[in-house]
Design an enzyme around this catalytic site. Structure first.
Site, PDB file in Angstrom:
ATOM      1  N   ASP A  47      27.571 -19.417  -2.755  1.00  0.00           N
ATOM      2  CA  ASP A  47      29.012 -19.737  -1.928  1.00  0.00           C
ATOM      3  C   ASP A  47      29.794 -18.134  -2.764  1.00  0.00           C
ATOM      4  OD1 ASP A  47      30.879 -20.262  -1.164  1.00  0.00           O
ATOM      5  OD2 ASP A  47      31.708 -21.677  -2.827  1.00  0.00           O
TER       6      ASP A  47
ATOM      7  N   ASP B 178      32.132 -15.132   3.886  1.00  0.00           N
ATOM      8  CA  ASP B 178      32.118 -16.356   3.028  1.00  0.00           C
ATOM      9  C   ASP B 178      30.574 -16.657   3.067  1.00  0.00           C
ATOM     10  OD1 ASP B 178      31.374 -17.642   1.619  1.00  0.00           O
ATOM     11  OD2 ASP B 178      33.754 -19.671   2.531  1.00  0.00           O
TER      12      ASP B 178
END
Length: 512
Positions: free
Chosen positions: A121, A339
């Site tokens: 992440d 992201d």
């Protein structure tokens, strides 16, 4: 929020060679003691070679190595350039919303190390794993992965992070109002999908693969601080076993992230890259300086917690959308966030509506339906790349990103569904949020250079190699793609040892 890792055997790493022809002077009968010696030797060699065939972090990824902690390495900051190294983190999973919708890595934690499968992440700074106190954590997850609970008592190198330590003060933005001696530093992470994780921080050894040559690695390790999750909350019921992993591997911008901690110790440069394979799954995740392919870059926006970049325009085919000059001044949301912890792409309503209208205008006869109460979909039997236009985003520094129909549409049953989402409909505080996730970033090499505060990308075949520079010697090495499959989770060591023992016994008995 995303990550991953696989189990790899190096060429020639395992196997058992038993038997062989008798020489002219070989005895026909072998003593029992010699037979036992042969068996013991074979088992020892097998165990040694199996252990040396170490796993690697993949989005699927793994670390392995020595017992030197990052604290001890801080004493040698004057030799920082000699310690800098590249890291190969093998990847697993894929970014398709109709499948797992995540990439993960496999990481060894503790002494002796235990493997943890963690979602990679870039939108999170804090790394955490499920801990022994978590009574409701799933035991099996994505593709049947056997999940592990971290128990500090099982690791001889585990240390509690107290509330007055610098790491805790940095993560929490200053001292706690009440902090007693040796009291644990607590954490609470809240995510955009409504889920959360709470617990306390630990420090322990992590194990990873350091690039040592073309498609070659050696084991290394260091210590980092990470969250020990004692409880989780999921907004919509129990965690889906198909999406469950051991935790989150945070590669965000701050010093508390994995890349931040390893870089501050002098083990790596604060630079990494990923190439998510949207065709085969897995891909490349490497820490270090990528020299080929070269990418154009754009500055990261200052004073933003995520990887925010200035988006200056959007074009659908040859049609340019009219964007207001103050788009990112509304609501305080600046720029577009890159992201890989998010699957889809989220656009402000002022961009989303004209963009989707322009895309669908190319095929006015398609009938839109809602699938799974979430996605706008339609049936289309021809090639979407031939029937719909590419979408190009423009950023500062003359950097652009072209997303093709096969990347912004995804299949669900017999339908094609739209990967663009209207962030204005999600919540009021996300009204002007622009976020590009896995679906848009797949089949692109994305380079994060936090040394110079820039980010860049280029279209790339993520099933091929990239080149990284060795910071110690200046030589260039190849780093290849990985994919951690469910087969890699099987413990091959025990069956292999039993096979070698059986063959050794058969061989010994044939000589008696």
């Amino acid at each position: 929020m995303i990550i991953s890792n696989t189990f790899h055997l190096r060429a020639g790493g395992t196997g058992c060679a038993v038997g062989g022809g008798r020489g002219r002077d070989s005895p026909i009968i072998i003593s029992l003691s010699r037979a036992i010696l042969i068996i013991a030797t074979i088992v020892f060699i097998t165990i040694s070679s199996t252990v040396s065939s170490s796993a690697i972090f993949s989005l699927k990824f793994r670390y392995a190595g020595t017992n030197r902690s990052l604290n001890s390495l801080k004493l040698h900051d004057t030799n920082r350039l000699q310690m800098l190294s590249n890291v190969d983190l093998p990847l697993g999973g894929n970014g398709r919303p109709d499948s797992s919708g995540l990439y993960y890595a496999k990481m060894g934690i503790g002494t002796p190390p235990k493997n943890f499968y963690m979602q990679v992440d870039t939108g999170s700074d804090i790394t955490w794993v499920n801990c022994i106190e978590c009574t409701e954590c799933p035991k099996r997850g994505y593709h049947g992965i056997e999940l592990t609970l971290y128990d500090p008592k099982d690791s001889s190198t585990a240390q509690n992070v107290s509330c007055d330590e610098p790491f805790c003060l940095d993560v929490n933005g200053g001292p706690f109002q009440v902090c007693r001696a040796n009291e644990s530093c607590s954490f609470a992470e809240f995510y955009g999908d409504g889920s959360s994780s709470t617990g306390y921080f630990m420090e322990d050894i992590v194990h990873y693969d350091q690039v040592s040559g073309d498609l070659q690695t050696t084991t290394a390790n260091g210590s980092i601080s990470f969250g020990c999750s004692a409880g989780q909350y999921v907004d919509r019921g129990s965690p889906n076993a198909d999406e469950a992993l051991d935790g989150i591997l945070g590669f965000g911008k701050s010093n508390s992230s994995v890349i931040g901690q390893l870089a501050s110790s002098g083990q790596v440069k604060k630079m990494f890259a990923h190439c998510l394979d949207g065709v085969n799954g897995g891909g490349i995740f490497a820490i270090g300086t990528v020299v080929k392919p070269r990418v154009n870059t754009t500055p990261l926006m200052q004073n933003e917690p995520h990887y925010n970049v200035n988006m200056t325009g959007v074009k659908v085919g040859n049609y340019t959308l009219n964007l207001p000059l103050n788009l990112y001044e509304l609501g305080g949301k600046k720029g577009a966030i890159i992201d890989i912890g998010t699957t889809l792409a989220y656009l402000p309503e002022i961009i989303y509506e004209p963009l989707v209208i322009q895309i669908l205008s190319r095929q006015p006869n398609v009938k839109l339906v809602t699938v799974q109460d979430l996605y706008t979909c339609f049936k289309y039997s021809e090639s979407v790349d031939d029937g719909f236009p590419p979408v190009t985003f423009y950023f500062g520094g003359e950097l652009s990103m072209t997303v093709y129909p096969n990347q912004y549409f995804f299949p669900v049953d017999d339908f094609w569904c739209i990967g663009w989402q209207n962030s204005g409909r999600l919540s009021r505080d996300k009204k002007n949020l622009t976020l590009l996730g896995d679906l848009m970033l797949s089949n692109k090499l994305v380079v994060y250079d936090l040394e110079n505060m820039v980010i860049g990308w280029t279209d790339y075949n993520c099933s091929t190699n990239i080149q990284v520079k060795d910071e110690q010697t200046g030589t260039v090495h190849l780093v290849g793609p990985h994919f951690i499959s469910s087969a890699s989770i099987v413990d091959i060591q025990t069956p292999l040892i039993m096979l070698c023992i059986s063959l050794a016994l058969l061989f010994a008995s044939s000589l008696v």
